[in-house]
Design an enzyme around this catalytic site. Sequence first.
Site, short mmCIF file in Angstrom:
data_model
loop_
_atom_site.label_atom_id
_atom_site.label_comp_id
_atom_site.label_asym_id
_atom_site.label_seq_id
_atom_site.Cartn_x
_atom_site.Cartn_y
_atom_site.Cartn_z
N ASP A 1 1.27 2.81 3.81
CA ASP A 1 0.47 3.96 3.36
C ASP A 1 1.35 5.16 3.04
OD1 ASP A 1 -1.92 5.19 2.63
OD2 ASP A 1 -2.40 5.86 4.66
N ARG B 1 -7.25 1.79 12.74
CA ARG B 1 -7.58 3.21 12.78
C ARG B 1 -8.09 3.62 14.16
NH1 ARG B 1 -8.22 6.72 8.81
NH2 ARG B 1 -8.25 5.11 7.19
N HIS C 1 0.85 -1.19 0.00
CA HIS C 1 0.00 0.00 0.00
C HIS C 1 0.89 1.25 0.00
CE1 HIS C 1 -3.99 1.91 1.17
NE2 HIS C 1 -3.13 2.91 1.23
N GLY D 1 -3.16 12.54 -0.90
CA GLY D 1 -3.58 13.85 -0.39
C GLY D 1 -4.49 14.61 -1.31
N GLY D 2 -4.56 15.93 -1.08
CA GLY D 2 -5.43 16.80 -1.85
C GLY D 2 -6.71 17.15 -1.14
N GLU D 3 -6.93 16.60 0.07
CA GLU D 3 -8.18 16.86 0.77
C GLU D 3 -8.34 18.32 1.19
OE1 GLU D 3 -7.23 12.49 1.92
OE2 GLU D 3 -6.11 14.33 1.51
N HIS E 1 1.43 5.11 -1.92
CA HIS E 1 0.98 6.17 -2.82
C HIS E 1 2.20 6.66 -3.61
CE1 HIS E 1 -3.14 6.61 -1.21
NE2 HIS E 1 -2.58 6.21 -0.09
#
Length: 387
Positions: free
Chosen positions: A292, A236, A70, A77-79, A72
């Site tokens: 992640d 989480r 996993h 991102g980009g939120e 990226h």
Amino acid sequence: MIRHADDAPLMTLLRVGRIYAPEPLEQTDILIADGRIAALGRDHEVPEGWPVNLVEARELIAVPAFIDQHVHVTGGGGEGGCGTRCPEITAREIVAMGIGTVVGVLGTDGISRSPADLLAKVRGLRAEGVSAYMYTGAYRVPPPTLTGDLQRDLAWIPEVIGLGELAISDHRSSQPRQDEIARLVSDVRVGAMLAGKRGICHFHVGDGQRGLEPLRRLLSETEIPADQVIPTHVNRHRALLEEAVNYALTFDACVDVTAFEGAGEEGLSAFDAVVSLLDRGVPRERITLSSDCNGSLPEFDAKGTYLGMRVARNTALIADWQRLVHEEVLPLEEALGLISGHVARVLGLHDRKGCLAVGFDADVTLLNDALQPQCTFVGGRCLYDGR
């Protein structure tokens, strides 16, 4: 330093102190030819004049190179707008952590970043020597694809090994209906069968109240096998981890723990999560770790308003894994599966990765006694030498 992928000799002979394949072996020599392990032995003699690169590393431990399912690779991102897009990962950042294989994912942003962009990055990493794959799709439903069809992506694009990360139980997801989830997973299964692949469906699980319920229903109401469905970020928060215990035991399923940097008040570190899963009876073969990395770690308030973010790194993955061994939660040979052999099995790569054996890819990480990666070989090529 990082070595260029084309700098590999015809053969390489590694002489190390110990080999964990993952089980400890009596052999201390690894002969590599044509990107694969040609022989394991002790005190191999190199005939004079043979084109063999001899690597003396008697002080180091050889283990299967780590696999991170996993990543990226193009940045997540980009939120919080275009100014919060995370950077791409580099080949050096991967191999310096002893990682030989990565699987690239898209996340929230499937607009400014696309599967084509992800494929280009994956092929770029391969050109630098890293063993790289990708999931087609992103958070949203219907998922963005390369060919316009999930089955075709799986069947015709060699680098595509599944769908991901499809978001559930998250305010950023498309809130997919149960029948939509079942149709997507079924399409991936058929496309993968046509290509001879496992066809993983890699599910991002948010902190919503539904938790793993969509996946429980999927496995209860359809004929989809559990080994095709992998929930990630199950640590989480504590309630979700408790769900993951029940999910893994009920369906004999795998769960993926994320090595969060600074897990915070709600989240659990990968170390704590693995300890909890093992204590509750989840077999270690059903647990994997991933980073992640280069994804965003956004913060939202109770109304879902963006507050800020950090960029995830893969350093926490290695640190939490090392801690499992140092604190004797698992011996080295069993802990290796969490970031190598078990991951290879989940991804359908277990016939050539995750083990140091004759005929397997020569993906080898050399560790010091503190379990810190010192050298990384991928396909027999030395991509990183930090000695």
